[in-house]
Design a protein around this motif. Structure first.
Motif, short mmCIF file in Angstrom:
data_model
loop_
_atom_site.label_atom_id
_atom_site.label_comp_id
_atom_site.label_asym_id
_atom_site.label_seq_id
_atom_site.Cartn_x
_atom_site.Cartn_y
_atom_site.Cartn_z
N UNK A 195 -1.08 0.99 7.04
CA UNK A 195 -1.45 0.65 5.66
C UNK A 195 -0.26 0.87 4.74
N UNK A 196 0.38 2.01 4.89
CA UNK A 196 1.53 2.31 4.05
C UNK A 196 2.67 1.32 4.24
N UNK A 197 2.93 0.93 5.50
CA UNK A 197 4.02 -0.01 5.77
C UNK A 197 3.74 -1.37 5.15
N UNK A 198 2.50 -1.83 5.26
CA UNK A 198 2.15 -3.13 4.68
C UNK A 198 2.28 -3.10 3.17
N UNK A 199 1.77 -2.04 2.54
CA UNK A 199 1.84 -1.92 1.09
C UNK A 199 3.30 -1.86 0.62
N UNK A 200 4.12 -1.09 1.34
CA UNK A 200 5.52 -0.95 0.96
C UNK A 200 6.27 -2.28 1.06
N UNK A 201 6.06 -3.01 2.16
CA UNK A 201 6.74 -4.30 2.34
C UNK A 201 6.28 -5.32 1.30
N UNK A 202 4.97 -5.34 1.00
CA UNK A 202 4.46 -6.24 -0.04
C UNK A 202 5.10 -5.89 -1.38
#
Length: 274
Positions: A118-125
Protein backbone atom coordinates in the motif's frame (compact mmCIF):
# COMPACT_ATOMS: atom_id res chain seq x y z
CA UNK A 1 15.96 1.70 10.99
CA UNK A 2 16.50 0.24 7.51
CA UNK A 3 13.54 2.27 6.21
CA UNK A 4 15.07 5.45 7.63
CA UNK A 5 18.41 4.71 5.97
CA UNK A 6 16.73 4.12 2.60
CA UNK A 7 14.78 7.35 3.06
CA UNK A 8 17.98 9.20 3.97
CA UNK A 9 19.46 8.01 0.67
CA UNK A 10 16.61 9.85 -1.06
CA UNK A 11 17.52 13.08 0.74
CA UNK A 12 21.15 12.74 -0.33
CA UNK A 13 20.30 11.85 -3.93
CA UNK A 14 17.73 14.63 -4.24
CA UNK A 15 20.11 17.28 -2.92
CA UNK A 16 23.06 16.07 -5.00
CA UNK A 17 20.91 15.90 -8.13
CA UNK A 18 19.59 19.42 -7.60
CA UNK A 19 23.05 20.95 -7.41
CA UNK A 20 24.33 18.70 -10.19
CA UNK A 21 21.51 20.00 -12.37
CA UNK A 22 22.55 23.57 -11.63
CA UNK A 23 26.19 22.77 -12.34
CA UNK A 24 25.23 21.09 -15.62
CA UNK A 25 23.88 24.41 -16.87
CA UNK A 26 27.40 25.84 -17.01
CA UNK A 27 29.46 22.65 -17.38
CA UNK A 28 28.82 19.69 -19.73
CA UNK A 29 26.76 17.00 -18.01
CA UNK A 30 29.34 14.32 -18.81
CA UNK A 31 32.06 16.43 -17.18
CA UNK A 32 29.95 16.91 -14.04
CA UNK A 33 29.46 13.15 -13.75
CA UNK A 34 33.07 12.28 -14.56
CA UNK A 35 34.67 14.73 -12.14
CA UNK A 36 32.21 14.18 -9.31
CA UNK A 37 32.61 10.41 -9.65
CA UNK A 38 36.39 10.71 -9.91
CA UNK A 39 36.70 12.82 -6.76
CA UNK A 40 34.41 10.44 -4.90
CA UNK A 41 36.58 7.55 -6.08
CA UNK A 42 39.61 9.13 -4.43
CA UNK A 43 37.75 9.31 -1.13
CA UNK A 44 36.46 5.74 -1.16
CA UNK A 45 39.84 4.43 -2.38
CA UNK A 46 41.35 5.73 0.86
CA UNK A 47 38.75 3.77 2.82
CA UNK A 48 39.40 0.62 0.80
CA UNK A 49 43.14 1.03 1.28
CA UNK A 50 42.65 1.32 5.02
CA UNK A 51 40.87 -2.04 4.99
CA UNK A 52 43.09 -3.81 2.44
CA UNK A 53 43.24 -6.91 4.64
CA UNK A 54 39.54 -7.50 3.95
CA UNK A 55 39.97 -7.34 0.17
CA UNK A 56 38.66 -10.46 -1.54
CA UNK A 57 37.52 -10.98 -5.14
CA UNK A 58 34.36 -12.98 -4.70
CA UNK A 59 30.76 -12.14 -5.47
CA UNK A 60 30.92 -8.37 -5.86
CA UNK A 61 33.19 -7.58 -8.90
CA UNK A 62 30.73 -8.38 -11.70
CA UNK A 63 27.85 -6.69 -9.88
CA UNK A 64 29.95 -3.56 -9.26
CA UNK A 65 30.96 -3.34 -12.94
CA UNK A 66 27.35 -3.75 -14.06
CA UNK A 67 26.25 -1.11 -11.55
CA UNK A 68 28.99 1.24 -12.72
CA UNK A 69 28.08 0.99 -16.40
CA UNK A 70 24.32 1.31 -15.93
CA UNK A 71 24.73 4.03 -13.32
CA UNK A 72 27.00 6.05 -15.61
CA UNK A 73 24.50 5.90 -18.46
CA UNK A 74 21.78 6.93 -16.03
CA UNK A 75 23.69 9.84 -14.51
CA UNK A 76 24.84 11.34 -17.83
CA UNK A 77 21.31 11.11 -19.22
CA UNK A 78 19.84 12.51 -16.02
CA UNK A 79 22.18 15.49 -15.71
CA UNK A 80 21.77 16.28 -19.39
CA UNK A 81 18.00 16.23 -18.93
CA UNK A 82 18.22 18.47 -15.84
CA UNK A 83 20.33 20.99 -17.76
CA UNK A 84 17.73 21.37 -20.52
CA UNK A 85 14.39 20.64 -18.87
CA UNK A 86 12.29 21.61 -15.85
CA UNK A 87 13.56 19.86 -12.73
CA UNK A 88 9.97 19.21 -11.65
CA UNK A 89 9.52 17.04 -14.76
CA UNK A 90 12.88 15.36 -15.15
CA UNK A 91 13.37 14.12 -11.59
CA UNK A 92 10.00 12.33 -11.21
CA UNK A 93 10.29 10.67 -14.63
CA UNK A 94 13.77 9.39 -13.81
CA UNK A 95 12.53 8.03 -10.48
CA UNK A 96 10.23 5.58 -12.29
CA UNK A 97 13.28 3.36 -12.73
CA UNK A 98 12.29 2.04 -9.29
CA UNK A 99 10.11 -0.44 -11.19
CA UNK A 100 13.24 -2.36 -12.28
CA UNK A 101 14.58 -3.42 -8.85
CA UNK A 102 11.05 -3.91 -7.51
CA UNK A 103 10.19 -6.36 -10.29
CA UNK A 104 13.55 -8.12 -10.09
CA UNK A 105 13.20 -8.37 -6.33
CA UNK A 106 9.76 -9.97 -6.68
CA UNK A 107 11.07 -12.38 -9.29
CA UNK A 108 13.82 -13.26 -6.84
CA UNK A 109 11.25 -14.37 -4.27
CA UNK A 110 10.70 -11.25 -2.14
CA UNK A 111 7.27 -10.96 -0.54
CA UNK A 112 6.66 -7.50 0.98
CA UNK A 113 3.82 -7.34 3.54
CA UNK A 114 0.44 -5.88 2.52
CA UNK A 115 1.07 -2.57 4.28
CA UNK A 116 4.36 -2.15 2.42
CA UNK A 117 2.54 -2.69 -0.89
CA UNK A 118 0.00 0.00 0.00
CA UNK A 119 2.76 2.40 0.95
CA UNK A 120 4.76 1.70 -2.21
CA UNK A 121 1.76 2.28 -4.47
CA UNK A 122 0.82 5.52 -2.69
CA UNK A 123 4.42 6.78 -2.81
CA UNK A 124 4.85 6.04 -6.53
CA UNK A 125 1.48 7.66 -7.36
CA UNK A 126 2.59 10.69 -5.39
CA UNK A 127 5.79 11.00 -7.39
CA UNK A 128 3.80 10.71 -10.64
CA UNK A 129 1.37 13.43 -9.55
CA UNK A 130 4.30 15.69 -8.77
CA UNK A 131 5.13 15.74 -12.50
CA UNK A 132 1.71 15.12 -14.08
CA UNK A 133 0.66 18.75 -14.70
CA UNK A 134 4.03 19.63 -16.19
CA UNK A 135 4.05 16.63 -18.53
CA UNK A 136 0.69 17.68 -19.96
CA UNK A 137 2.00 21.11 -20.92
CA UNK A 138 4.50 22.42 -23.43
CA UNK A 139 7.48 20.25 -22.54
CA UNK A 140 10.29 19.37 -24.93
CA UNK A 141 10.54 15.66 -25.76
CA UNK A 142 14.34 15.57 -25.40
CA UNK A 143 14.58 16.00 -21.58
CA UNK A 144 11.71 13.53 -21.07
CA UNK A 145 13.45 10.96 -23.33
CA UNK A 146 16.75 11.47 -21.51
CA UNK A 147 15.00 11.11 -18.16
CA UNK A 148 13.46 7.83 -19.36
CA UNK A 149 16.89 6.46 -20.29
CA UNK A 150 18.12 7.59 -16.88
CA UNK A 151 15.26 5.72 -15.22
CA UNK A 152 16.28 2.39 -16.76
CA UNK A 153 19.95 3.00 -15.98
CA UNK A 154 19.22 3.90 -12.36
CA UNK A 155 16.93 0.91 -11.91
CA UNK A 156 19.52 -1.63 -13.02
CA UNK A 157 22.25 0.16 -11.07
CA UNK A 158 20.25 -0.06 -7.84
CA UNK A 159 19.59 -3.76 -8.28
CA UNK A 160 23.23 -4.55 -9.12
CA UNK A 161 24.39 -2.42 -6.20
CA UNK A 162 22.11 -4.36 -3.87
CA UNK A 163 23.37 -7.73 -5.13
CA UNK A 164 27.01 -6.74 -4.80
CA UNK A 165 26.53 -5.19 -1.35
CA UNK A 166 25.33 -8.55 -0.06
CA UNK A 167 28.92 -9.73 -0.53
CA UNK A 168 30.81 -6.52 0.27
CA UNK A 169 29.27 -3.05 0.54
CA UNK A 170 32.52 -1.08 0.55
CA UNK A 171 34.14 -2.95 -2.32
CA UNK A 172 30.99 -2.84 -4.45
CA UNK A 173 30.83 0.95 -4.04
CA UNK A 174 34.52 1.19 -4.91
CA UNK A 175 34.22 -1.09 -7.94
CA UNK A 176 31.18 0.82 -9.16
CA UNK A 177 33.06 4.12 -8.97
CA UNK A 178 36.21 2.64 -10.51
CA UNK A 179 34.19 1.36 -13.48
CA UNK A 180 32.46 4.67 -14.16
CA UNK A 181 35.64 6.70 -13.79
CA UNK A 182 37.55 4.34 -16.11
CA UNK A 183 34.90 4.89 -18.79
CA UNK A 184 35.24 8.66 -18.50
CA UNK A 185 39.04 8.58 -18.48
CA UNK A 186 39.00 6.63 -21.75
CA UNK A 187 36.55 9.13 -23.25
CA UNK A 188 38.61 12.09 -22.01
CA UNK A 189 41.80 10.65 -23.53
CA UNK A 190 40.02 10.00 -26.83
CA UNK A 191 38.59 13.53 -26.97
CA UNK A 192 41.67 15.15 -25.40
CA UNK A 193 39.59 17.29 -23.07
CA UNK A 194 38.92 17.66 -19.35
CA UNK A 195 35.44 19.01 -19.97
CA UNK A 196 36.33 22.62 -19.28
CA UNK A 197 36.61 22.01 -15.51
CA UNK A 198 38.87 24.30 -13.53
CA UNK A 199 40.17 24.35 -9.95
CA UNK A 200 37.31 26.57 -8.81
CA UNK A 201 34.79 23.92 -9.90
CA UNK A 202 36.32 21.13 -7.82
CA UNK A 203 34.71 21.86 -4.41
CA UNK A 204 31.19 21.79 -5.87
CA UNK A 205 31.94 18.65 -7.88
CA UNK A 206 33.40 16.95 -4.81
CA UNK A 207 30.27 17.76 -2.81
CA UNK A 208 28.05 16.35 -5.58
CA UNK A 209 30.16 13.19 -5.82
CA UNK A 210 30.17 12.63 -2.06
CA UNK A 211 26.40 13.19 -1.90
CA UNK A 212 25.86 10.51 -4.52
CA UNK A 213 28.35 8.18 -2.84
CA UNK A 214 26.71 8.52 0.58
CA UNK A 215 23.28 7.95 -0.98
CA UNK A 216 24.49 4.77 -2.68
CA UNK A 217 26.00 3.53 0.58
CA UNK A 218 22.83 4.19 2.59
CA UNK A 219 20.65 2.49 -0.01
CA UNK A 220 22.95 -0.52 -0.42
CA UNK A 221 23.16 -1.05 3.33
CA UNK A 222 19.36 -0.86 3.73
CA UNK A 223 18.50 -3.03 0.71
CA UNK A 224 21.12 -5.73 1.30
CA UNK A 225 19.84 -6.25 4.84
CA UNK A 226 16.16 -5.96 3.99
CA UNK A 227 13.91 -6.07 0.93
CA UNK A 228 15.34 -4.46 -2.20
CA UNK A 229 11.81 -3.77 -3.46
CA UNK A 230 10.87 -1.71 -0.38
CA UNK A 231 14.26 0.03 -0.14
CA UNK A 232 14.08 0.94 -3.83
CA UNK A 233 10.72 2.68 -3.42
CA UNK A 234 11.93 4.61 -0.39
CA UNK A 235 15.10 5.53 -2.27
CA UNK A 236 13.03 6.73 -5.21
CA UNK A 237 11.44 9.55 -3.20
CA UNK A 238 14.44 11.75 -4.02
CA UNK A 239 12.51 13.72 -6.72
CA UNK A 240 10.42 15.23 -3.92
CA UNK A 241 13.61 16.71 -2.47
CA UNK A 242 14.73 17.96 -5.89
CA UNK A 243 11.30 19.46 -6.65
CA UNK A 244 11.12 21.24 -3.29
CA UNK A 245 14.63 22.64 -3.64
CA UNK A 246 13.78 23.85 -7.15
CA UNK A 247 10.60 25.43 -5.76
CA UNK A 248 12.21 27.33 -2.92
CA UNK A 249 15.64 28.11 -4.42
CA UNK A 250 14.79 28.55 -8.11
CA UNK A 251 11.15 29.57 -7.64
CA UNK A 252 9.92 26.96 -10.12
CA UNK A 253 6.13 26.81 -10.22
CA UNK A 254 4.53 24.10 -8.10
CA UNK A 255 0.88 23.50 -8.93
CA UNK A 256 -1.70 22.31 -6.42
CA UNK A 257 -1.76 18.76 -7.73
CA UNK A 258 2.02 18.63 -7.44
CA UNK A 259 1.72 19.62 -3.79
CA UNK A 260 -0.78 16.77 -3.39
CA UNK A 261 1.77 14.46 -5.01
CA UNK A 262 4.46 15.49 -2.55
CA UNK A 263 2.05 14.90 0.34
CA UNK A 264 1.08 11.45 -1.00
CA UNK A 265 4.73 10.49 -1.31
CA UNK A 266 5.27 11.35 2.33
CA UNK A 267 2.15 9.39 3.34
CA UNK A 268 3.41 6.40 1.38
CA UNK A 269 6.75 6.62 3.18
CA UNK A 270 4.97 6.71 6.52
CA UNK A 271 2.91 3.61 5.68
CA UNK A 272 5.99 1.70 4.58
CA UNK A 273 7.81 2.68 7.75
CA UNK A 274 4.89 1.40 9.86
Amino acid sequence: MLSLLALASSACWGTADFFAGLKSRTTPAAAVVAWSQGLALLVISVLVGARHADFALHGWPLWSVAAGVSGTVGLVSFYAALSTGTMGVVAPVASLGVAVPVLLGLLGGEQPPATAWVGMVVAVVGVLLASGPELSGDVSARPVALASVAAVGFGFALYCLDRGARESLLHTLWGMRLTSVTVFVVVALALRTLGGVGARDLPALLAIGLGDLVANALFAFASSRGLVSVASVLGSIYPVVTVLLARFLLHERLQRIQSVGVALSLVGVAVIAV
